[in-house]
Design an enzyme around this catalytic site. Structure first.
Site, PDB file in Angstrom:
ATOM      1  N   GLY A  96       0.840  -1.195   0.000  1.00 20.35           N
ATOM      2  CA  GLY A  96       0.000   0.000   0.000  1.00 20.35           C
ATOM      3  C   GLY A  96       0.867   1.233   0.000  1.00 20.35           C
ATOM      4  N   CYS A 110       5.195  -6.453   1.334  1.00 19.09           N
ATOM      5  CA  CYS A 110       5.619  -5.049   1.317  1.00 19.09           C
ATOM      6  C   CYS A 110       5.052  -4.323   2.551  1.00 19.09           C
ATOM      7  CB  CYS A 110       5.201  -4.410   0.000  1.00 19.09           C
ATOM      8  SG  CYS A 110       5.971  -2.823  -0.305  1.00 19.09           S
ATOM      9  N   TYR A 111       4.061  -3.461   2.353  1.00 20.37           N
ATOM     10  CA  TYR A 111       3.443  -2.782   3.502  1.00 20.37           C
ATOM     11  C   TYR A 111       3.011  -3.806   4.550  1.00 20.37           C
ATOM     12  CZ  TYR A 111       0.176   0.103   6.166  1.00 20.37           C
ATOM     13  OH  TYR A 111      -0.477   0.758   7.177  1.00 20.37           O
ATOM     14  N   HIS A 128       7.450  -8.228  -4.233  1.00 24.54           N
ATOM     15  CA  HIS A 128       6.100  -8.585  -4.684  1.00 24.54           C
ATOM     16  C   HIS A 128       6.094  -9.960  -5.348  1.00 24.54           C
ATOM     17  CE1 HIS A 128       4.129  -4.798  -3.744  1.00 24.54           C
ATOM     18  NE2 HIS A 128       5.319  -4.268  -3.960  1.00 24.54           N
ATOM     19  N   GLU A 138       3.646 -11.590  -6.294  1.00 26.99           N
ATOM     20  CA  GLU A 138       2.481 -11.755  -7.166  1.00 26.99           C
ATOM     21  C   GLU A 138       2.730 -11.346  -8.610  1.00 26.99           C
ATOM     22  OE1 GLU A 138       2.960  -9.605  -4.779  1.00 26.99           O
ATOM     23  OE2 GLU A 138       2.028  -7.652  -5.134  1.00 26.99           O
ATOM     24  N   ASP A 189     -11.598  -8.284 -25.089  1.00 28.31           N
ATOM     25  CA  ASP A 189     -12.392  -8.155 -23.859  1.00 28.31           C
ATOM     26  C   ASP A 189     -13.885  -8.055 -24.152  1.00 28.31           C
ATOM     27  OD1 ASP A 189      -9.841  -7.895 -22.980  1.00 28.31           O
ATOM     28  OD2 ASP A 189      -9.994  -5.777 -22.429  1.00 28.31           O
ATOM     29  N   LYS A 195      -6.287 -10.351 -18.407  1.00 31.27           N
ATOM     30  CA  LYS A 195      -6.257 -10.554 -19.865  1.00 31.27           C
ATOM     31  C   LYS A 195      -6.052 -12.013 -20.259  1.00 31.27           C
ATOM     32  CE  LYS A 195      -6.440  -7.949 -23.493  1.00 31.27           C
ATOM     33  NZ  LYS A 195      -7.246  -6.710 -23.465  1.00 31.27           N
TER      34      LYS A 195
END
Ligand code: XMP
Length: 620
Positions: free
Chosen positions: A53, A80-81, A166, A168, A224, A383
């Protein structure tokens, strides 16, 4: 009730939804909850992840959190945060470092713990932080480090884990394995959340929302909205579906004809409307003030707002022409999960800073959304997941693999400006840049206009810089990573093809969204796309924005230049530029530049070398 779910506590992370998607990819269901979620609710989960964050844990405005979160006996992974909060909560310290880090770097990990089991000692990871742990809390041990930075901690007994990087995002090479370890080795999930169950829930979602009412699908021609239309076709009666394609005038060369042809295959009733004049002359009101006409506007956010609003107005007109009752007609959109994160929409992350106003999130859509009448069956998908759904539903490869194209189209790929942007820092930055690149025998020149970027969880609007001279692509890519770390007023680095460029640029070619600029860009964009097809490079490259920018590198100052951004990513939240000679053939690049330069109104072609972060995919 099963507790086969993980709670993702959102501290306002730019990458919040990406964590969620990683988890879903690993067949575990995830709920995104606020930091102060109460204990009774948290106890229903088998694991907890606290995201990154933009705040500092010690700041007065830091998000409020449930102080019991670490004492529930439920494993927690702080990212992280989240890691800093965990450390701070248990009495460790967290402080601001002189230099922000927003880049991929190497760390050393200990592999004798469940989180890093099966990994090697040295790992490439994405760091994106200003604060760092300086003193580790009691009962915690360090499990990862990089020069001077604590990159991972754990409290084994309490099953509390924290990582500064991170896991992710794609830039953390083995991030997926780390998340997998947390889910399966630490939390011990069974993995019962599969792709079929996700698709079935999209279909049920559509059926429940729309029932027997009518729905208008705004089909842009991209993957999309096409998948959105295909999902509708699977879920409800075709006579309820009204597909509409609006040509904004900012489409690619011949794109609207192509869309018409492709959608006929879906057996959907498609109406094509040429609204380019309406867009050219469109205005809107922002904070009660009427804007200029779109053809006069240079600000990217105002361009987006006008286009978004005009788009919905034209759509409303068309609904009238279709004799549909607006109050009762739903709107379906192909909005993706990252689109929503980036607009910091309240639906997704209450704390994320606004990165950019999103085309799909115009005021009219928000009004409709409040009434519960916007159907977004892809809203939980990224995506690559949308492509998988498209294939699963039987869409053709040509449609499924089409390059993504933003709603405002070429309008946000023409950098508009009346005058050069040369703030007080221009000369000094230019001089320092020269020193910085001299050791590589290169030249650097600051470009006097702004483009959008993202650093940490904040949006930036800064200079781009052009490098010229001779150097291998790998060296150029490294310099491009370094420059924004040292020069915070630069978020994008390009390589200027052709002769070395040693001058300072202090002029621009005044540029608005006029016909000549659109034609210049359509032509160059078509050359890039045709060559990528020809060299079979489409699949490797996730998106290929081609940008027209208002700089002439030579004396005839009527000319503009073209930038090519060949971007590789799976999640669109982070990514890297394709390396010519490795990811795409060098001949392909050579052919592209040569062909573009046959247009005498184009001065130079440049290649965008910037990873994201700090450079966004689009330039605006
Ligand atoms: P950025 O530039 O933020 O882009 O890295 C991430 C993804 O979002 C797309 N994008 C947009 N799509 N309307 C859209 O429909 C927009 O205003 C818009 N801006 C960015 C971008 O093309 C990329 O795929």
């Amino acid at each position: 009730m099963t507790n086969e779910k993980i709670a993702l506590l959102d501290a306002g992370a730019q990458y919040g939804k990406v964590i969620d998607r990683r988890i879903r990819d690993l067949n575990v269901e995830c709920d995104i909850l606020s930091m102060d979620t109460n204990t009774t609710i948290l106890q229903q989960y088998k694991g907890i992840i606290i995201s990154g964050g933009p705040s500092s844990v010690y700041a007065l405005n830091a998000p409020k959190y449930n102080k019991n979160v670490f004492d529930l006996g439920i494993p927690v992974l702080g990212i992280c945060y989240g890691m800093q909060l965990m450390n701070y909560h248990f009495g460790g310290t967290v402080e601001k470092k002189a230099r922000r880090e927003d880049c991929q770097m190497q760390i050393q990990i200990k592999t004798d713990n469940l989180l890093f089991e099966g990994l090697t000692q040295t790992q490439d990871v994405l760091m994106s932080h200003g604060d760092s742990i300086t003193v580790v809390a009691d009962d915690f041990e360090i499990i990862a480090e990089s020069t001077g930075i604590i990159a991972g901690v754990r409290n084994k007994e309490k099953k509390l884990y924290g990582v500064q990087f991170h896991p992710e995002v794609d830039l953390t090479k083995f991030g997926k394995k780390i998340v997998d370890n947390f889910l399966y080795k630490i939390c011990k999930f069974s993995g019962n959340y599969t792709k079929e169950s996700q698709l079935n829930s999209s279909v049920k979602y559509i059926q429940n929302m729309i029932g027997d009412k009518d729905v208008l699908v705004l089909v842009s021609g991209g993957v999309d909205s096409s998948v959105c239309a295909a999902l509708l076709a699977k879920a409800i009666n075709h006579s309820q579906i009204h597909a509409l394609h609006i040509n904004t005038g900012f489409m690619r060369l011949n794109e609207s004809c192509q869309v018409e042809h492709d959608l006929k295959k879906l057996n959907l009733d498609l109406k094509v409307v040429d609204a380019s004049d309406a867009f050219y002359n469109a205005t809107t009101t922002i904070d009660g003030i009427k804007t200029d006409k779109l053809s006069e506007v240079v600000s990217p956010e105002i361009k987006r707002k006008i286009i978004g609003d005009c788009f919905m107005k034209v759509a409303e007109e068309e609904i009238k022409n279709l004799n549909l009752d607006m109050d009762k007609t739903f709107i379906a959109q192909g909005t993706l999960r990252p689109d929503l994160i980036e607009s910091a929409s309240g639906i997704v992350s209450s704390s994320a800073e606004v990165i950019k106003t999103h085309h799909n999130d115009s005021e009219l859509v928000r009004e409709k959304r409040e009434k519960g009448m916007v159907v977004e069956p892809n809203k939980d998908l990224h995506k690559d997941e949308v492509r998988m759904v498209g294939k699963y539903l039987g869409l053709s490869d040509g449609l499924v693999w089409r390059q993504p194209f933003p709603g405002p189209g070429l309008a946000i790929r023409i950098i508009c400006a009346h005058e050069p942007y040369m703030d007080k820092d221009f000369q000094e930055t230019n001089a320092h840049l020269d020193e910085f690149v001299a050791k590589y025998n290169l030249n650097a020149t600051l470009l006097p206009f702004k483009t959008v970027g993202v650093q940490g969880d904040s949006r930036t609007y800064n200079y781009a810089v052009g490098l010229s001279g001779k150097a291998p692509w790998s060296v150029l890519m490294n310099i491009a990573k370094e420059i924004p770390q040292y020069f915070h007023n630069i978020n994008r680095v390009v390589y200027i093809f052709g002769q070395e460029y040693t001058k300072t640029i202090s002029k621009i070619t005044p540029t608005k969204l006029t016909h000549d600029a659109i034609v210049q860009l359509q032509r160059a964009d078509d050359i890039v796309n045709k060559n990528l097809m020809k060299y079979n490079a489409m699949r490797k490259i996730a998106q290929a924005p081609v940008i027209l920018f208002p700089v002439s590198f030579d004396k005839e100052n009527k000319r503009r230049s073209i930038a090519i951004r060949l971007f590789i990513t799976n999640d669109f939240m982070t990514g890297v530029p394709a390396v010519p000679g490795e990811d795409i053939p060098q001949e392909c690049m050579d052919e592209i530049t040569e062909e573009i330069l046959r247009d005498s109104s184009i001065s130079r072609v440049v290649y965008d070398l910037t990873p994201k972060p700090p450079g966004t995919v689009e330039w605006e």
